[in-house]
Motif scaffolding. Structure first.
Motif, PDB file in Angstrom:
ATOM      1  N   SER A 209      39.334  37.050  48.802  1.00 40.40           N
ATOM      2  CA  SER A 209      39.739  37.645  47.380  1.00 40.40           C
ATOM      3  C   SER A 209      40.505  36.692  46.686  1.00 40.40           C
ATOM      4  CB  SER A 209      40.633  38.748  47.941  1.00 40.40           C
ATOM      5  OG  SER A 209      41.827  38.624  48.429  1.00 40.40           O
ATOM      6  N   CYS A 210      40.686  36.966  45.303  1.00 42.80           N
ATOM      7  CA  CYS A 210      41.402  36.024  44.608  1.00 42.80           C
ATOM      8  C   CYS A 210      42.307  36.505  43.743  1.00 42.80           C
ATOM      9  CB  CYS A 210      40.365  35.476  43.389  1.00 42.80           C
ATOM     10  SG  CYS A 210      40.704  34.355  42.207  1.00 42.80           S
ATOM     11  N   THR A 220      48.195  39.553  40.055  1.00 40.13           N
ATOM     12  CA  THR A 220      47.234  40.796  39.856  1.00 40.13           C
ATOM     13  C   THR A 220      46.150  40.298  40.567  1.00 40.13           C
ATOM     14  OG1 THR A 220      46.098  39.804  37.942  1.00 40.13           O
ATOM     15  CG2 THR A 220      47.959  41.200  37.583  1.00 40.13           C
ATOM     16  N   ARG A 221      45.246  41.020  40.979  1.00 35.12           N
ATOM     17  CA  ARG A 221      44.173  40.352  41.672  1.00 35.12           C
ATOM     18  C   ARG A 221      42.981  40.583  40.589  1.00 35.12           C
ATOM     19  NH1 ARG A 221      41.186  43.342  46.892  1.00 35.12           N
ATOM     20  NH2 ARG A 221      39.126  42.099  46.881  1.00 35.12           N
ATOM     21  N   LEU A 222      42.111  39.441  40.797  1.00 36.60           N
ATOM     22  CA  LEU A 222      40.962  39.289  39.934  1.00 36.60           C
ATOM     23  C   LEU A 222      40.029  40.244  40.296  1.00 36.60           C
ATOM     24  CD1 LEU A 222      39.829  36.837  37.787  1.00 36.60           C
ATOM     25  CD2 LEU A 222      38.612  36.213  39.573  1.00 36.60           C
ATOM     26  N   ARG A 223      39.522  40.797  39.321  1.00 38.19           N
ATOM     27  CA  ARG A 223      38.462  42.111  39.405  1.00 38.19           C
ATOM     28  C   ARG A 223      37.045  41.484  39.417  1.00 38.19           C
ATOM     29  NH1 ARG A 223      40.175  45.072  42.583  1.00 38.19           N
ATOM     30  NH2 ARG A 223      42.432  45.774  42.106  1.00 38.19           N
ATOM     31  N   VAL A 224      36.226  41.464  40.351  1.00 40.45           N
ATOM     32  CA  VAL A 224      34.684  40.993  40.270  1.00 40.45           C
ATOM     33  C   VAL A 224      33.852  41.769  41.047  1.00 40.45           C
ATOM     34  CG1 VAL A 224      35.298  38.254  40.266  1.00 40.45           C
ATOM     35  CG2 VAL A 224      35.362  39.569  42.398  1.00 40.45           C
ATOM     36  N   ASN A 225      32.879  41.868  40.596  1.00 36.57           N
ATOM     37  CA  ASN A 225      31.606  42.488  41.232  1.00 36.57           C
ATOM     38  C   ASN A 225      31.674  42.362  42.952  1.00 36.57           C
ATOM     39  OD1 ASN A 225      31.446  43.959  38.878  1.00 36.57           O
ATOM     40  ND2 ASN A 225      29.442  42.805  38.567  1.00 36.57           N
ATOM     41  N   PHE A 231      31.247  34.571  41.305  1.00 37.25           N
ATOM     42  CA  PHE A 231      31.714  35.618  40.375  1.00 37.25           C
ATOM     43  C   PHE A 231      33.114  35.032  40.208  1.00 37.25           C
ATOM     44  CE2 PHE A 231      28.322  37.494  42.290  1.00 37.25           C
ATOM     45  CZ  PHE A 231      27.877  38.491  41.040  1.00 37.25           C
ATOM     46  N   TYR A 232      33.890  34.462  41.220  1.00 39.14           N
ATOM     47  CA  TYR A 232      35.324  34.001  40.691  1.00 39.14           C
ATOM     48  C   TYR A 232      35.514  32.768  39.615  1.00 39.14           C
ATOM     49  CZ  TYR A 232      36.766  35.757  45.281  1.00 39.14           C
ATOM     50  OH  TYR A 232      37.058  36.658  46.466  1.00 39.14           O
ATOM     51  N   SER A 233      34.403  31.850  39.970  1.00 40.51           N
ATOM     52  CA  SER A 233      34.372  30.827  38.930  1.00 40.51           C
ATOM     53  C   SER A 233      33.955  31.253  37.492  1.00 40.51           C
ATOM     54  CB  SER A 233      33.163  29.801  39.106  1.00 40.51           C
ATOM     55  OG  SER A 233      33.538  29.170  40.458  1.00 40.51           O
TER      56      SER A 233
END
Ligand code: FAD
Length: 511
Positions: A209-210, A220-225, A231-233
């Motif tokens: 998780s990022c 904050t948590r990075l929101r990705v699908n 998705f992170y990049s």
């Protein structure tokens, strides 16, 4: 030339080694180099070449730290180079750490993976195994610890710190770190699930998780699908304040107004505009084709194909369609070896003055406006036009063949035409695997975007992305079993059919 004879071309983002450039590329380079030694006649090399090309596209953002090269040992002049590296079998791969000496033999891999992910992981392992000297452009890849994070903003002048929490065997943190290497205002660090202080402090329960971490300890948590590298990049490269190194930050639309001669026309970034399509027709038929005062041979065949496809599939206003149809019947009726541009222009300009046929004169860019007069515009219009045509026709080769011919003969950007021709040659063999021309053009346009991301011709306000973005089409993006990015091609096709359909075309700003 040697470049053309081998398995790779300059548009593959792979350095083509020869006896002439081998020293300047491999010796004392600040970048670690991966080199494939191959023979163009060798079946395994031919089979491996698409993988190596995909790898080059996949890790193109890593170039300042590690780059790919290839040399064709079947070429007589290259034999000496291949012998000096003791190459006996093909394909062979060698890694040369940064600042390798002239007599350095590199590290050769007896057996190497034949898939992009395996090769990528191998490269990371090699980078880490050769810590001295570290390529100066390469950020640290080892896991971070709480002490570093605590003092991070005292020593680093960046806006965002992204922490990727993961298990020790995961490569995602290191891959994303390298993917962000050419971007400013952001640093990426991997944090192992065993780093209890940080895991507890942020309350991390999912690996990977990022999290985004800010001075003062906010996070904050990075929101990705999907919790995956691509998705992170993608999300991190587009955070506010994050810009490609050496590029001015994007400006607001108000400021854009002042940079161009014409007034800025506000538009919807996810719309397709008829004004762009008509501008493209004007420019291609009245400016590019006009470069041939006498049109004959291949140029005549190409013009006939282009105008035929326009008359058949251009989703234009009735008045424009009438003009295109009359131009088409005129062109197809020319049975001689050549026509003069003057004669063609009389038809285009409707010199017979029928009241219901016209092609507006001049350009009025809308969705293809650029923040500078030299950015976007006509090439953007050409892509848009041909995407629209492939979607209307949805016939596998007719439109692509017209586009290939048009670009080959008339498109004024000659290196573009050459690059496109390199890809278009595959139409014969590769289009079978895709269900339509629309998908082929979409995937090749993304290849061009991949190659041009960060180039001088990129408008900082319209960065080259692998399109459509996860925001535009969430269903288009998914991952393979191994976690690597994968397009859902059926969803992409649905998206293209709707995005470029005639009913979606916006008619603002038409004369
Ligand atoms: P463009 O890439 O022109 O795209 C226009 C619009 O199409 C985008 O705004 C987006 O809405 C949509 N879009 C983006 N990607 C896709 C996709 N994959 N599928 C469907 N729609 C999409 N420039 C060079 O510097 N070097 C080259 O070698 C080169 N080759 C080219 C070859 C061809 C055939 C063409 C037509 C252009 C080429 N160009 C090249 C120009 C370059 O590709 C861009 O057109 C130009 O830089 C303008 O970029 P843009 O930001 O307006 O977006």
């Amino acid at each position: 030339s040697a470049a053309q004879a081998g398995l790779y071309t300059t548009s593959d983002q792979i350095i083509l080694l020869t006896s002439e450039n081998v020293e300047s590329v491999l010796v004392n380079s600040s970048v670690a180099m991966v080199v494939e030694f191959y023979a163009s006649w060798c079946g395994h090399c031919i089979a491996f070449s698409p993988v190596y090309k995909s790898l080059a596209r996949d890790i193109r953002e890593w170039k300042p730290a590690v780059d790919l090269a290839a040399i064709d040992c079947a070429i007589e002049q290259n034999r000496g180079v291949c012998i000096s590296y003791s190459i006996r079998g093909y394909p062979s791969i060698m890694l040369f750490p940064a600042y390798s000496k002239a007599d350095s033999k590199g590290h050769s891999f007896k057996a190497f993976p034949r898939d992009v992910q395996g090769l990528r992981h191998m490269i990371i392992d090699e980078l880490e195994a050769n810590k001295e000297p570290w390529p100066p452009a390469c950020p640290p890849l080892e896991p971070t610890i709480q002490a570093e994070i605590d003092s991070f903003f005292e020593t680093n002048n960046v806006q965002h710190l992204a922490m990727i929490f993961e298990e020790v065997k995961s490569y995602i943190g290191r891959e994303v770190t390298l993917d962000l290497l050419q971007f400013e205002n952001i640093a990426v660090r991997r944090v192992l699930n065993t780093e209890e202080g940080l895991v507890t402090k942020l309350g991390v329960t999912e690996f990977p998780s990022c999290y985004l971490y800010y001075p003062g300890g906010n996070f904050t948590r990075l929101r990705v699908n999907i919790e995956a590298r691509s998705f992170y990049s993608y999300a991190l490269q587009r955070l506010p304040g994050v810009v490609r190194s050496g590029k001015p930050p994007p400006v607001t639309i108000d400021v854009l107004t002042n940079n161009t001669q014409e007034p800025w026309r506000p538009f919807n970034k996810s719309g397709v505009y008829m004004a762009d399509l008509e501008s493209t027709l004007h420019y291609s038929l009245r400016v590019e084709v006009a470069a041939y005062p006498v049109i004959k041979g291949k140029a005549l065949i190409s013009l006939k194909k282009y105008v035929a496809v326009l008359a058949k599939y251009f989703p234009g206003r009735p008045i424009v369609m009438n003009l295109l149809k009359s131009a088409n019947s005129w062109v197809q009726n020319q049975t001689g070896d050549e026509i003069s541009y003057e004669a063609f222009k009389e038809i285009l300009d409707n010199s017979a003055q029928s009241p219901d046929a016209a092609l507006p004169v001049g350009v009025r860019w809308v969705g293809c406006q650029g923040s500078q007069p030299h950015l976007r515009r006509y090439p953007c219009g050409v892509w848009t036009l041909f995407h629209v045509l492939t979607v209307q026709a949805n016939n596998i080769k007719e439109v692509l063949s017209a586009m290939r011919n048009y670009v080959h003969i008339f498109f004024g950007c000659r290196p573009c035409a050459e690059h496109f021709e390199n890809m278009a040659r595959e139409i014969v063999t590769e289009v079978k695997t895709l269900s339509s021309a629309a998908l082929w053009l979409w995937s090749r346009h993304n290849r061009v975007n991949n190659r041009l991301a960060g180039a001088l011709s990129e408008d900082p306000n319209f960065p080259k992305i692998q399109w459509p973005s996860p925001e535009m089409c969430p269903a288009c993006h998914t991952v393979k079993e191994n976690g690597d990015h994968k397009w859902n091609q059926q969803q992409v096709l649905n998206f293209l059919l709707s995005h470029f359909s005639s009913s979606s075309i916006l008619t603002d700003y038409l004369e």
